[in-house]
Write an enzyme that holds these catalytic residues in place. Sequence first.
Site, PDB file in Angstrom:
ATOM      1  N   GLU A  85       0.861  -1.199   0.000  1.00 50.83           N
ATOM      2  CA  GLU A  85       0.000   0.000   0.000  1.00 50.83           C
ATOM      3  C   GLU A  85       0.901   1.255   0.000  1.00 50.83           C
ATOM      4  OE1 GLU A  85      -2.000   0.165   3.769  1.00 50.83           O
ATOM      5  OE2 GLU A  85      -3.411   1.727   3.166  1.00 50.83           O
ATOM      6  N   CYS A 145      -5.127  -3.349   2.775  1.00 48.76           N
ATOM      7  CA  CYS A 145      -4.837  -3.348   4.212  1.00 48.76           C
ATOM      8  C   CYS A 145      -6.078  -3.504   5.100  1.00 48.76           C
ATOM      9  CB  CYS A 145      -4.019  -2.106   4.577  1.00 48.76           C
ATOM     10  SG  CYS A 145      -3.061  -2.401   6.105  1.00 48.76           S
ATOM     11  N   LYS A 157      -9.555   2.125  -1.636  1.00 47.88           N
ATOM     12  CA  LYS A 157      -9.754   1.446  -0.346  1.00 47.88           C
ATOM     13  C   LYS A 157     -11.112   1.804   0.258  1.00 47.88           C
ATOM     14  CE  LYS A 157      -7.076   0.872   3.966  1.00 47.88           C
ATOM     15  NZ  LYS A 157      -5.802   1.278   4.598  1.00 47.88           N
TER      16      LYS A 157
HETATM   17  C1  ACM Z   1      -3.841   0.176   7.282  1.00 48.46           C
HETATM   18  O1  ACM Z   1      -4.957  -0.004   6.834  1.00 48.46           O
HETATM   19  N1  ACM Z   1      -2.869   0.631   6.523  1.00 48.46           N
HETATM   20  C2  ACM Z   1      -3.539  -0.080   8.686  1.00 48.46           C
END
Ligand code: ACM
Length: 268
Positions: A40, A143, A110
Amino acid sequence: MRVALYQYAPRFGEVARNLDQVEAALLGAGADADLWILPELFSTGYNFADRDEARSLAEEVEGETWDRVRKWAQRLDCAIAYGFAERDRDVLYNSGAIVDRSGTRLHYRKLHLFDRERLFFEAGNRKLEVIEIAGARCGMMICFDWRFPETARSLGFLGADLIVHPSNLVLPWCPDAMITRALENNVYVATVDRWGIEDRAGQKLRFIGRSQVISPAGARLAALGEAEDGWIVVDIDPAVARQKQVNSNNHLYRDRRPDFYVDGPVDG
Ligand code: ACM
Protein backbone atom coordinates in the site's frame (compact mmCIF):
# COMPACT_ATOMS: atom_id res chain seq x y z
CA MET A 1 0.30 -18.51 -12.40
CA ARG A 2 3.37 -17.22 -10.59
CA VAL A 3 3.03 -14.41 -8.06
CA ALA A 4 5.90 -12.49 -6.47
CA LEU A 5 5.74 -10.11 -3.47
CA TYR A 6 8.20 -7.37 -2.62
CA GLN A 7 8.48 -6.10 0.98
CA TYR A 8 10.70 -3.16 1.93
CA ALA A 9 10.81 -0.03 4.11
CA PRO A 10 9.98 3.01 1.99
CA ARG A 11 11.36 6.33 3.24
CA PHE A 12 8.58 8.81 3.84
CA GLY A 13 8.23 11.34 1.01
CA GLU A 14 11.36 10.16 -0.85
CA VAL A 15 9.45 9.01 -3.90
CA ALA A 16 12.35 8.96 -6.37
CA ARG A 17 14.56 7.01 -3.99
CA ASN A 18 11.78 4.54 -3.18
CA LEU A 19 11.02 3.96 -6.86
CA ASP A 20 14.72 3.37 -7.55
CA GLN A 21 14.92 0.78 -4.78
CA VAL A 22 11.84 -1.09 -5.99
CA GLU A 23 13.02 -0.96 -9.59
CA ALA A 24 16.40 -2.47 -8.67
CA ALA A 25 14.70 -5.23 -6.66
CA LEU A 26 12.13 -6.19 -9.29
CA LEU A 27 14.46 -6.05 -12.27
CA GLY A 28 17.20 -7.90 -10.36
CA ALA A 29 15.04 -10.63 -8.82
CA GLY A 30 14.84 -12.96 -11.81
CA ALA A 31 11.48 -14.12 -10.46
CA ASP A 32 9.78 -14.75 -13.81
CA ALA A 33 6.49 -13.75 -12.17
CA ASP A 34 3.18 -13.20 -13.95
CA LEU A 35 2.18 -10.76 -11.20
CA TRP A 36 4.34 -8.71 -8.85
CA ILE A 37 2.63 -7.19 -5.80
CA LEU A 38 3.93 -4.14 -3.91
CA PRO A 39 2.70 -2.62 -0.61
CA GLU A 40 0.00 0.00 0.00
CA LEU A 41 1.22 3.59 -0.68
CA PHE A 42 4.47 1.97 -1.79
CA SER A 43 6.23 5.00 -3.22
CA THR A 44 5.19 7.79 -0.81
CA GLY A 45 5.13 6.29 2.67
CA TYR A 46 2.05 6.24 4.89
CA ASN A 47 2.07 8.57 7.85
CA PHE A 48 1.10 11.94 6.36
CA ALA A 49 1.23 14.91 8.71
CA ASP A 50 -1.87 16.51 7.24
CA ARG A 51 -4.03 16.64 4.15
CA ASP A 52 -1.86 19.22 2.40
CA GLU A 53 1.10 16.91 2.66
CA ALA A 54 -0.94 13.96 1.37
CA ARG A 55 -2.15 16.12 -1.49
CA SER A 56 1.38 17.17 -2.39
CA LEU A 57 2.42 13.51 -2.69
CA ALA A 58 -0.75 12.23 -4.38
CA GLU A 59 -0.96 11.60 -8.11
CA GLU A 60 -3.60 10.97 -10.71
CA VAL A 61 -4.17 7.28 -11.45
CA GLU A 62 -1.95 7.41 -14.52
CA GLY A 63 0.64 9.76 -13.03
CA GLU A 64 4.41 9.51 -12.67
CA THR A 65 4.39 6.45 -10.41
CA TRP A 66 2.05 4.67 -12.82
CA ASP A 67 4.38 5.58 -15.68
CA ARG A 68 7.36 4.06 -13.90
CA VAL A 69 5.45 0.93 -12.86
CA ARG A 70 4.21 0.41 -16.39
CA LYS A 71 7.77 0.52 -17.70
CA TRP A 72 8.73 -2.21 -15.19
CA ALA A 73 5.72 -4.25 -16.34
CA GLN A 74 6.87 -3.88 -19.94
CA ARG A 75 10.46 -4.83 -19.12
CA LEU A 76 9.38 -7.87 -17.09
CA ASP A 77 6.38 -8.74 -19.28
CA CYS A 78 4.17 -9.12 -16.24
CA ALA A 79 1.39 -7.37 -14.34
CA ILE A 80 2.22 -5.26 -11.26
CA ALA A 81 -0.18 -4.47 -8.40
CA TYR A 82 0.58 -1.58 -6.05
CA GLY A 83 -0.94 0.98 -3.71
CA PHE A 84 -0.69 4.75 -4.21
CA ALA A 85 -2.10 8.06 -3.00
CA GLU A 86 -4.61 9.10 -5.65
CA ARG A 87 -5.69 12.64 -6.46
CA ASP A 88 -8.88 12.98 -8.49
CA ARG A 89 -9.40 16.72 -8.95
CA ASP A 90 -9.62 17.86 -5.32
CA VAL A 91 -10.40 14.49 -3.74
CA LEU A 92 -7.78 12.07 -2.38
CA TYR A 93 -8.13 8.30 -2.18
CA ASN A 94 -5.97 5.53 -0.79
CA SER A 95 -5.91 3.55 -4.02
CA GLY A 96 -4.48 0.55 -5.76
CA ALA A 97 -3.95 -0.43 -9.36
CA ILE A 98 -2.90 -3.38 -11.44
CA VAL A 99 -0.92 -2.37 -14.49
CA ASP A 100 0.52 -4.38 -17.36
CA ARG A 101 1.98 -3.59 -20.76
CA SER A 102 -1.50 -2.76 -22.08
CA GLY A 103 -2.08 -0.14 -19.35
CA THR A 104 -4.36 -0.03 -16.29
CA ARG A 105 -6.15 -3.34 -15.78
CA LEU A 106 -7.73 -2.63 -12.38
CA HIS A 107 -8.26 0.49 -10.26
CA TYR A 108 -9.47 0.17 -6.67
CA ARG A 109 -10.06 2.73 -3.93
CA LYS A 110 -9.75 1.45 -0.35
CA LEU A 111 -13.25 1.01 1.10
CA HIS A 112 -12.37 0.89 4.80
CA LEU A 113 -10.05 3.69 5.89
CA PHE A 114 -7.96 3.11 9.01
CA ASP A 115 -7.69 5.65 11.82
CA ARG A 116 -6.05 8.94 10.67
CA GLU A 117 -6.42 8.00 7.00
CA ARG A 118 -9.84 9.58 7.35
CA LEU A 119 -8.17 12.97 7.76
CA PHE A 120 -6.62 12.75 4.30
CA PHE A 121 -8.61 10.37 2.15
CA GLU A 122 -12.22 9.81 1.11
CA ALA A 123 -13.54 6.27 1.47
CA GLY A 124 -13.51 4.32 -1.79
CA ASN A 125 -16.39 4.62 -4.23
CA ARG A 126 -15.47 2.06 -6.86
CA LYS A 127 -16.94 -1.44 -7.04
CA LEU A 128 -14.79 -4.43 -6.15
CA GLU A 129 -13.57 -6.07 -9.29
CA VAL A 130 -11.86 -9.24 -10.51
CA ILE A 131 -9.59 -9.50 -13.56
CA GLU A 132 -7.73 -12.41 -15.14
CA ILE A 133 -3.94 -12.60 -15.12
CA ALA A 134 -2.19 -15.63 -16.61
CA GLY A 135 -5.29 -17.76 -16.10
CA ALA A 136 -5.92 -16.70 -12.48
CA ARG A 137 -8.75 -14.37 -11.46
CA CYS A 138 -7.39 -11.63 -9.22
CA GLY A 139 -9.21 -9.09 -7.05
CA MET A 140 -7.76 -6.39 -4.83
CA MET A 141 -8.41 -5.13 -1.33
CA ILE A 142 -6.14 -2.82 0.68
CA CYS A 143 -4.84 -3.35 4.21
CA PHE A 144 -7.57 -2.55 6.80
CA ASP A 145 -10.18 -3.99 4.42
CA TRP A 146 -9.10 -7.27 6.09
CA ARG A 147 -11.05 -6.31 9.23
CA PHE A 148 -14.32 -6.36 7.23
CA PRO A 149 -14.87 -9.96 6.08
CA GLU A 150 -17.47 -8.81 3.57
CA THR A 151 -14.63 -7.46 1.41
CA ALA A 152 -12.87 -10.79 0.91
CA ARG A 153 -16.26 -12.51 0.69
CA SER A 154 -17.34 -10.17 -2.10
CA LEU A 155 -14.14 -10.87 -4.01
CA GLY A 156 -14.79 -14.58 -3.52
CA PHE A 157 -18.34 -14.21 -4.86
CA LEU A 158 -16.93 -12.32 -7.85
CA GLY A 159 -14.84 -15.40 -8.64
CA ALA A 160 -11.42 -14.39 -7.34
CA ASP A 161 -8.82 -17.17 -7.19
CA LEU A 162 -6.30 -14.80 -5.61
CA ILE A 163 -6.88 -11.81 -3.34
CA VAL A 164 -4.15 -9.26 -3.88
CA HIS A 165 -3.70 -7.34 -0.62
CA PRO A 166 -1.26 -4.39 -0.63
CA SER A 167 -0.84 -3.33 3.00
CA ASN A 168 0.89 -1.09 5.54
CA LEU A 169 -0.01 -3.13 8.61
CA VAL A 170 0.28 -1.72 12.09
CA LEU A 171 -2.00 -4.17 13.94
CA PRO A 172 -0.51 -7.61 14.64
CA TRP A 173 -3.55 -9.77 13.90
CA CYS A 174 -3.86 -9.51 10.13
CA PRO A 175 -1.40 -12.26 9.10
CA ASP A 176 -3.39 -14.82 11.10
CA ALA A 177 -6.78 -13.35 10.19
CA MET A 178 -5.95 -13.80 6.51
CA ILE A 179 -5.77 -17.56 7.07
CA THR A 180 -9.45 -17.36 7.97
CA ARG A 181 -10.27 -15.11 4.99
CA ALA A 182 -8.59 -17.68 2.71
CA LEU A 183 -10.46 -20.60 4.30
CA GLU A 184 -13.81 -18.81 4.30
CA ASN A 185 -13.60 -18.35 0.56
CA ASN A 186 -11.21 -21.09 -0.56
CA VAL A 187 -8.97 -18.53 -2.23
CA TYR A 188 -5.28 -17.68 -2.22
CA VAL A 189 -4.43 -14.47 -0.37
CA ALA A 190 -1.22 -12.49 -0.92
CA THR A 191 -0.71 -9.82 1.74
CA VAL A 192 2.19 -7.54 0.83
CA ASP A 193 3.30 -5.35 3.69
CA ARG A 194 6.11 -2.89 4.38
CA TRP A 195 8.29 -2.66 7.46
CA GLY A 196 9.99 0.16 9.39
CA ILE A 197 8.93 3.07 11.59
CA GLU A 198 7.42 6.40 10.58
CA ASP A 199 7.52 8.95 13.42
CA ARG A 200 5.85 12.06 12.09
CA ALA A 201 3.59 14.84 13.43
CA GLY A 202 3.48 13.21 16.88
CA GLN A 203 2.32 9.86 15.46
CA LYS A 204 4.78 6.99 15.68
CA LEU A 205 3.80 3.98 13.61
CA ARG A 206 5.67 0.70 13.40
CA PHE A 207 4.82 -1.46 10.41
CA ILE A 208 4.90 -5.20 11.03
CA GLY A 209 6.25 -6.67 7.78
CA ARG A 210 5.35 -10.42 7.65
CA SER A 211 4.21 -10.38 4.04
CA GLN A 212 2.80 -13.76 3.11
CA VAL A 213 0.91 -15.96 0.70
CA ILE A 214 -1.87 -18.16 2.14
CA SER A 215 -3.34 -21.13 0.25
CA PRO A 216 -7.08 -21.88 -0.06
CA ALA A 217 -6.55 -24.57 2.62
CA GLY A 218 -5.16 -21.96 4.99
CA ALA A 219 -1.50 -22.95 4.71
CA ARG A 220 1.15 -20.25 4.91
CA LEU A 221 2.98 -21.04 1.67
CA ALA A 222 5.71 -18.41 2.13
CA ALA A 223 6.35 -15.46 4.42
CA LEU A 224 8.88 -12.72 5.13
CA GLY A 225 10.07 -11.50 8.53
CA GLU A 226 9.10 -8.44 10.58
CA ALA A 227 12.02 -6.28 9.51
CA GLU A 228 13.53 -7.34 6.25
CA ASP A 229 13.63 -6.30 2.65
CA GLY A 230 12.96 -9.23 0.38
CA TRP A 231 10.73 -11.01 -2.05
CA ILE A 232 8.93 -14.31 -2.19
CA VAL A 233 7.68 -16.19 -5.21
CA VAL A 234 4.76 -18.64 -5.14
CA ASP A 235 2.99 -20.64 -7.85
CA ILE A 236 -0.81 -20.38 -7.70
CA ASP A 237 -3.09 -23.13 -9.04
CA PRO A 238 -6.45 -21.52 -9.91
CA ALA A 239 -8.14 -24.95 -10.08
CA VAL A 240 -7.51 -25.40 -6.35
CA ALA A 241 -9.24 -22.10 -5.57
CA ARG A 242 -12.23 -22.97 -7.75
CA GLN A 243 -13.00 -26.17 -5.83
CA LYS A 244 -15.58 -24.80 -3.40
CA GLN A 245 -16.79 -28.29 -2.47
CA VAL A 246 -15.47 -28.71 1.10
CA ASN A 247 -16.26 -32.44 1.26
CA SER A 248 -18.78 -34.66 -0.50
CA ASN A 249 -21.62 -33.07 1.50
CA ASN A 250 -20.63 -29.42 1.88
CA HIS A 251 -20.21 -26.58 -0.57
CA LEU A 252 -18.68 -23.36 0.72
CA TYR A 253 -21.06 -21.02 -1.06
CA ARG A 254 -24.14 -23.12 -1.84
CA ASP A 255 -24.51 -24.16 1.82
CA ARG A 256 -24.86 -20.57 2.97
CA ARG A 257 -28.17 -19.66 4.65
CA PRO A 258 -28.62 -16.02 3.69
CA ASP A 259 -32.29 -16.04 4.73
CA PHE A 260 -31.13 -16.39 8.33
CA TYR A 261 -28.21 -14.01 8.29
CA VAL A 262 -28.64 -10.42 9.43
CA ASP A 263 -27.22 -7.56 7.46
CA GLY A 264 -26.05 -5.36 10.33
CA PRO A 265 -26.46 -4.69 14.07
CA VAL A 266 -30.11 -5.18 15.05
CA ASP A 267 -30.19 -2.30 17.53
CA GLY A 268 -28.33 0.16 15.32
C1 ACM B 1 -3.84 0.18 7.28
O1 ACM B 1 -4.96 0.00 6.83
N1 ACM B 1 -2.87 0.63 6.52
C2 ACM B 1 -3.54 -0.08 8.69
